[in-house]
Scaffold this active site. Structure first.
Site: not given
Ligand code: CO8
Length: 258
Positions: A132, A112, A109, A66
Protein backbone atom coordinates in the site's frame (compact mmCIF):
# COMPACT_ATOMS: atom_id res chain seq x y z
CA UNK A 1 -28.09 -22.39 -2.63
CA UNK A 2 -27.44 -18.65 -2.91
CA UNK A 3 -25.78 -17.40 -6.09
CA UNK A 4 -22.77 -15.18 -5.60
CA UNK A 5 -21.36 -12.78 -8.20
CA UNK A 6 -17.68 -12.86 -7.36
CA UNK A 7 -17.03 -16.18 -5.65
CA UNK A 8 -17.71 -19.86 -6.22
CA UNK A 9 -18.86 -21.96 -3.32
CA UNK A 10 -18.91 -25.69 -2.86
CA UNK A 11 -19.49 -28.14 -0.03
CA UNK A 12 -17.42 -31.35 0.01
CA UNK A 13 -18.16 -33.55 2.99
CA UNK A 14 -17.87 -31.34 6.08
CA UNK A 15 -15.71 -28.73 4.30
CA UNK A 16 -17.07 -25.49 2.80
CA UNK A 17 -15.06 -23.99 -0.07
CA UNK A 18 -14.98 -20.32 -1.06
CA UNK A 19 -13.09 -19.60 -4.28
CA UNK A 20 -12.52 -15.94 -5.17
CA UNK A 21 -13.48 -15.55 -8.82
CA UNK A 22 -12.59 -12.21 -10.42
CA UNK A 23 -9.90 -13.53 -12.80
CA UNK A 24 -9.72 -10.30 -14.85
CA UNK A 25 -8.77 -8.29 -11.75
CA UNK A 26 -6.52 -10.89 -10.04
CA UNK A 27 -9.32 -11.34 -7.49
CA UNK A 28 -9.08 -7.72 -6.30
CA UNK A 29 -11.40 -7.31 -3.31
CA UNK A 30 -14.16 -4.87 -4.25
CA UNK A 31 -17.22 -4.34 -2.06
CA UNK A 32 -19.15 -7.09 -3.85
CA UNK A 33 -16.39 -9.63 -3.06
CA UNK A 34 -16.55 -8.52 0.55
CA UNK A 35 -20.34 -8.94 0.67
CA UNK A 36 -20.12 -12.35 -1.03
CA UNK A 37 -17.29 -13.71 1.14
CA UNK A 38 -18.87 -12.44 4.36
CA UNK A 39 -22.27 -13.93 3.42
CA UNK A 40 -20.86 -17.30 2.28
CA UNK A 41 -18.59 -17.66 5.31
CA UNK A 42 -21.48 -16.66 7.59
CA UNK A 43 -23.73 -19.31 6.00
CA UNK A 44 -21.07 -22.03 6.41
CA UNK A 45 -20.47 -20.88 9.99
CA UNK A 46 -24.17 -21.21 10.83
CA UNK A 47 -24.30 -24.78 9.45
CA UNK A 48 -23.30 -27.51 11.94
CA UNK A 49 -22.68 -29.85 8.98
CA UNK A 50 -19.60 -27.72 8.15
CA UNK A 51 -16.49 -28.18 10.32
CA UNK A 52 -13.90 -26.22 8.30
CA UNK A 53 -13.84 -23.58 5.58
CA UNK A 54 -11.21 -23.17 2.86
CA UNK A 55 -10.74 -19.80 1.15
CA UNK A 56 -8.72 -19.86 -2.04
CA UNK A 57 -8.18 -17.92 -5.27
CA UNK A 58 -6.67 -18.81 -8.63
CA UNK A 59 -3.26 -20.19 -9.50
CA UNK A 60 -2.08 -16.66 -10.39
CA UNK A 61 -3.59 -14.77 -7.47
CA UNK A 62 -5.18 -15.45 -4.11
CA UNK A 63 -6.08 -11.73 -4.21
CA UNK A 64 -3.98 -8.79 -5.45
CA UNK A 65 -5.43 -6.43 -2.85
CA UNK A 66 -8.41 -4.22 -2.30
CA UNK A 67 -9.79 -2.97 -5.62
CA UNK A 68 -7.69 0.11 -6.38
CA UNK A 69 -10.02 1.23 -9.18
CA UNK A 70 -13.03 1.16 -6.83
CA UNK A 71 -11.19 3.09 -4.07
CA UNK A 72 -9.22 5.60 -6.12
CA UNK A 73 -11.77 8.45 -6.32
CA UNK A 74 -13.15 8.16 -2.79
CA UNK A 75 -12.89 10.76 -0.05
CA UNK A 76 -11.82 9.99 3.50
CA UNK A 77 -15.42 10.45 4.66
CA UNK A 78 -16.66 7.92 2.09
CA UNK A 79 -13.99 5.39 3.09
CA UNK A 80 -15.18 5.64 6.69
CA UNK A 81 -18.89 5.62 5.90
CA UNK A 82 -18.67 2.67 3.45
CA UNK A 83 -17.96 0.39 6.42
CA UNK A 84 -15.51 -1.84 4.55
CA UNK A 85 -13.73 -2.54 7.80
CA UNK A 86 -16.80 -3.55 9.82
CA UNK A 87 -17.95 -6.07 7.24
CA UNK A 88 -14.55 -7.80 6.94
CA UNK A 89 -14.61 -7.97 10.74
CA UNK A 90 -17.60 -10.32 10.42
CA UNK A 91 -15.45 -12.66 8.31
CA UNK A 92 -12.67 -12.57 10.92
CA UNK A 93 -15.27 -13.36 13.61
CA UNK A 94 -16.39 -16.64 12.00
CA UNK A 95 -16.20 -19.39 14.67
CA UNK A 96 -15.43 -22.28 12.30
CA UNK A 97 -11.73 -22.84 11.50
CA UNK A 98 -10.79 -21.16 8.20
CA UNK A 99 -7.84 -22.17 6.03
CA UNK A 100 -6.40 -19.82 3.41
CA UNK A 101 -4.95 -21.79 0.48
CA UNK A 102 -2.73 -19.20 -1.22
CA UNK A 103 -1.30 -19.51 -4.71
CA UNK A 104 0.29 -16.54 -6.51
CA UNK A 105 -0.23 -13.01 -5.22
CA UNK A 106 -1.59 -12.31 -1.74
CA UNK A 107 -1.04 -8.57 -1.63
CA UNK A 108 -2.50 -5.76 0.42
CA UNK A 109 -6.08 -6.72 1.27
CA UNK A 110 -5.30 -10.21 -0.10
CA UNK A 111 -2.56 -10.73 2.49
CA UNK A 112 -4.87 -9.20 5.10
CA UNK A 113 -7.68 -11.60 4.13
CA UNK A 114 -5.27 -14.55 4.47
CA UNK A 115 -4.29 -13.25 7.92
CA UNK A 116 -7.97 -13.22 8.98
CA UNK A 117 -7.90 -16.99 8.44
CA UNK A 118 -6.60 -19.41 11.08
CA UNK A 119 -4.10 -21.34 8.97
CA UNK A 120 -2.25 -20.14 5.86
CA UNK A 121 -1.10 -22.84 3.43
CA UNK A 122 1.06 -21.53 0.58
CA UNK A 123 1.87 -22.87 -2.86
CA UNK A 124 5.57 -22.47 -3.63
CA UNK A 125 4.45 -19.77 -6.12
CA UNK A 126 2.85 -17.60 -3.40
CA UNK A 127 4.02 -14.01 -2.83
CA UNK A 128 2.89 -12.07 0.24
CA UNK A 129 3.14 -8.33 0.77
CA UNK A 130 1.61 -5.09 1.95
CA UNK A 131 2.47 -2.76 -0.98
CA UNK A 132 0.00 0.00 0.00
CA UNK A 133 2.86 2.40 0.77
CA UNK A 134 3.67 2.48 -2.97
CA UNK A 135 0.09 3.76 -3.57
CA UNK A 136 0.44 6.56 -1.01
CA UNK A 137 -1.62 4.81 1.66
CA UNK A 138 -1.17 2.15 4.35
CA UNK A 139 -2.80 -1.26 4.98
CA UNK A 140 -6.46 -0.77 5.96
CA UNK A 141 -7.87 -4.26 6.57
CA UNK A 142 -5.73 -5.15 9.58
CA UNK A 143 -2.31 -5.44 7.93
CA UNK A 144 -0.33 -3.30 10.34
CA UNK A 145 -1.86 -5.06 13.34
CA UNK A 146 -2.07 -8.72 12.29
CA UNK A 147 1.28 -8.74 10.47
CA UNK A 148 3.11 -7.45 13.57
CA UNK A 149 1.47 -10.19 15.63
CA UNK A 150 2.22 -12.82 12.96
CA UNK A 151 5.84 -12.07 12.09
CA UNK A 152 6.99 -9.56 14.72
CA UNK A 153 7.54 -5.79 14.45
CA UNK A 154 10.76 -5.80 12.41
CA UNK A 155 9.74 -8.08 9.53
CA UNK A 156 6.34 -6.32 9.49
CA UNK A 157 7.99 -2.91 9.26
CA UNK A 158 10.23 -4.15 6.43
CA UNK A 159 7.13 -5.15 4.43
CA UNK A 160 4.83 -2.24 5.32
CA UNK A 161 7.45 0.51 4.89
CA UNK A 162 9.14 -0.79 1.72
CA UNK A 163 6.23 -2.62 0.07
CA UNK A 164 8.52 -5.56 -0.78
CA UNK A 165 7.06 -9.03 -1.29
CA UNK A 166 7.94 -12.23 0.58
CA UNK A 167 8.31 -15.55 -1.23
CA UNK A 168 6.43 -18.56 0.16
CA UNK A 169 9.62 -19.85 1.80
CA UNK A 170 10.39 -16.47 3.38
CA UNK A 171 6.78 -16.25 4.61
CA UNK A 172 7.13 -19.72 6.16
CA UNK A 173 10.41 -18.79 7.86
CA UNK A 174 8.74 -15.63 9.20
CA UNK A 175 5.87 -17.67 10.67
CA UNK A 176 3.10 -16.33 8.43
CA UNK A 177 2.70 -19.63 6.58
CA UNK A 178 2.65 -23.06 8.26
CA UNK A 179 3.25 -25.26 5.17
CA UNK A 180 4.69 -24.63 1.68
CA UNK A 181 3.32 -27.01 -0.93
CA UNK A 182 4.16 -27.57 -4.63
CA UNK A 183 1.61 -25.41 -6.52
CA UNK A 184 -0.01 -28.38 -8.28
CA UNK A 185 -0.77 -30.04 -4.91
CA UNK A 186 -2.05 -26.99 -3.00
CA UNK A 187 -5.79 -27.68 -3.19
CA UNK A 188 -5.43 -31.42 -2.49
CA UNK A 189 -3.31 -30.63 0.60
CA UNK A 190 -5.79 -27.92 1.69
CA UNK A 191 -8.58 -30.47 1.37
CA UNK A 192 -6.66 -32.99 3.51
CA UNK A 193 -5.96 -30.41 6.23
CA UNK A 194 -9.56 -29.15 6.17
CA UNK A 195 -10.97 -32.70 6.33
CA UNK A 196 -8.69 -33.57 9.25
CA UNK A 197 -9.96 -30.49 11.13
CA UNK A 198 -13.62 -30.98 10.17
CA UNK A 199 -13.56 -34.56 11.51
CA UNK A 200 -12.94 -33.20 15.02
CA UNK A 201 -15.63 -32.10 17.47
CA UNK A 202 -17.10 -28.80 16.25
CA UNK A 203 -17.72 -27.62 19.83
CA UNK A 204 -14.06 -28.26 20.68
CA UNK A 205 -12.95 -26.55 17.45
CA UNK A 206 -15.00 -23.43 18.31
CA UNK A 207 -13.42 -23.41 21.78
CA UNK A 208 -9.90 -23.95 20.42
CA UNK A 209 -10.26 -21.15 17.85
CA UNK A 210 -11.69 -18.75 20.45
CA UNK A 211 -8.81 -19.55 22.83
CA UNK A 212 -6.20 -19.05 20.08
CA UNK A 213 -7.82 -15.70 19.24
CA UNK A 214 -7.72 -14.74 22.93
CA UNK A 215 -3.94 -15.28 22.86
CA UNK A 216 -3.46 -12.46 20.36
CA UNK A 217 -6.25 -10.21 21.63
CA UNK A 218 -5.76 -10.22 25.42
CA UNK A 219 -3.11 -10.38 28.12
CA UNK A 220 -1.53 -13.70 29.15
CA UNK A 221 -3.47 -13.73 32.44
CA UNK A 222 -6.81 -13.13 30.71
CA UNK A 223 -5.99 -15.65 27.99
CA UNK A 224 -5.09 -18.32 30.55
CA UNK A 225 -8.34 -17.65 32.43
CA UNK A 226 -10.30 -17.93 29.17
CA UNK A 227 -8.53 -21.19 28.28
CA UNK A 228 -9.23 -22.75 31.70
CA UNK A 229 -12.94 -21.87 31.50
CA UNK A 230 -13.26 -23.13 27.92
CA UNK A 231 -11.36 -26.35 28.77
CA UNK A 232 -13.65 -27.03 31.76
CA UNK A 233 -16.76 -26.21 29.71
CA UNK A 234 -15.93 -28.93 27.19
CA UNK A 235 -16.37 -31.58 29.93
CA UNK A 236 -20.13 -30.93 29.65
CA UNK A 237 -20.18 -32.01 25.99
CA UNK A 238 -21.07 -35.40 24.51
CA UNK A 239 -17.97 -35.14 22.33
CA UNK A 240 -15.61 -35.06 25.33
CA UNK A 241 -17.23 -38.22 26.72
CA UNK A 242 -17.05 -39.87 23.27
CA UNK A 243 -13.46 -38.73 22.58
CA UNK A 244 -12.15 -40.07 25.89
CA UNK A 245 -14.23 -43.29 25.74
CA UNK A 246 -12.90 -43.91 22.21
CA UNK A 247 -9.34 -43.49 23.50
CA UNK A 248 -9.96 -45.96 26.32
CA UNK A 249 -11.64 -48.44 23.95
CA UNK A 250 -8.83 -48.04 21.35
CA UNK A 251 -11.21 -47.02 18.50
CA UNK A 252 -11.70 -43.85 16.44
CA UNK A 253 -14.14 -41.36 18.03
CA UNK A 254 -17.54 -40.69 16.47
CA UNK A 255 -18.26 -37.08 17.29
CA UNK A 256 -21.83 -35.78 17.17
CA UNK A 257 -20.73 -32.14 17.58
CA UNK A 258 -22.76 -31.74 20.75
N1 CO8 B 1 -7.20 -3.53 -7.78
C1 CO8 B 1 -7.82 -3.44 -9.00
N2 CO8 B 1 -7.36 -4.07 -10.11
C2 CO8 B 1 -6.27 -4.82 -9.98
C3 CO8 B 1 -5.58 -4.96 -8.74
C4 CO8 B 1 -6.10 -4.27 -7.61
N3 CO8 B 1 -5.54 -4.38 -6.39
N4 CO8 B 1 -4.51 -5.76 -8.93
C5 CO8 B 1 -4.51 -6.13 -10.24
N5 CO8 B 1 -5.58 -5.56 -10.88
C6 CO8 B 1 -5.96 -5.69 -12.29
C7 CO8 B 1 -5.02 -4.88 -13.17
O1 CO8 B 1 -5.43 -3.52 -13.21
C8 CO8 B 1 -5.21 -5.59 -14.50
O2 CO8 B 1 -6.44 -5.17 -15.07
P1 CO8 B 1 -6.48 -4.63 -16.61
O3 CO8 B 1 -6.08 -5.82 -17.42
O4 CO8 B 1 -7.92 -4.23 -16.79
O5 CO8 B 1 -5.50 -3.52 -16.69
C9 CO8 B 1 -5.38 -7.04 -14.11
O6 CO8 B 1 -5.77 -7.05 -12.72
C10 CO8 B 1 -4.09 -7.86 -14.22
O7 CO8 B 1 -3.08 -7.17 -13.48
P2 CO8 B 1 -1.66 -6.76 -14.13
O8 CO8 B 1 -1.79 -6.56 -15.59
O9 CO8 B 1 -1.11 -5.63 -13.32
O10 CO8 B 1 -0.85 -8.11 -13.86
P3 CO8 B 1 0.72 -8.25 -13.63
O11 CO8 B 1 0.99 -9.72 -13.65
O12 CO8 B 1 1.47 -7.38 -14.59
O13 CO8 B 1 1.01 -7.68 -12.14
C11 CO8 B 1 0.58 -7.40 -9.78
C12 CO8 B 1 0.47 -8.32 -11.05
C13 CO8 B 1 2.05 -7.22 -9.42
C14 CO8 B 1 -0.15 -8.11 -8.65
C15 CO8 B 1 -0.05 -6.04 -10.10
O14 CO8 B 1 -1.34 -6.24 -10.65
C16 CO8 B 1 -0.20 -5.14 -8.90
O15 CO8 B 1 0.77 -4.56 -8.45
N6 CO8 B 1 -1.43 -5.01 -8.33
C17 CO8 B 1 -1.72 -4.14 -7.24
C18 CO8 B 1 -1.18 -4.70 -5.94
C19 CO8 B 1 -1.48 -3.72 -4.81
O16 CO8 B 1 -0.98 -2.63 -4.75
N7 CO8 B 1 -2.30 -4.17 -3.85
C20 CO8 B 1 -2.69 -3.37 -2.72
C21 CO8 B 1 -3.97 -2.68 -3.00
S1 CO8 B 1 -4.41 -1.52 -1.71
C22 CO8 B 1 -5.07 -2.46 -0.49
O17 CO8 B 1 -5.18 -3.65 -0.58
C23 CO8 B 1 -5.51 -1.73 0.74
C24 CO8 B 1 -6.30 -2.64 1.70
C25 CO8 B 1 -7.14 -1.85 2.60
C26 CO8 B 1 -8.55 -1.70 2.10
C27 CO8 B 1 -9.47 -1.13 3.09
C28 CO8 B 1 -10.92 -1.27 2.70
C29 CO8 B 1 -11.26 -0.73 1.37
Amino acid sequence: MTDYETILIETRGRVGWITLNRPDALNALNSQVMRDVVAAAGAFDADPAIGAIVVTGSERAFAAGADIKEMEGKSGREMLMDDHFGAWGRFAAVRTPVIAAVSGYALGGGCELAMMCDIILAADSARFGQPEITLGVIPGMGGTQRLVRAVGPYVAADLVLTGRLLSADEAARAGLVSRVIPAADLLAEAEKVAEAIAAKSLVALFAAKAALDAAVETTLAEGLRFERQAFAGLFDTDDQKEGMAAFREKRPPEFTHR
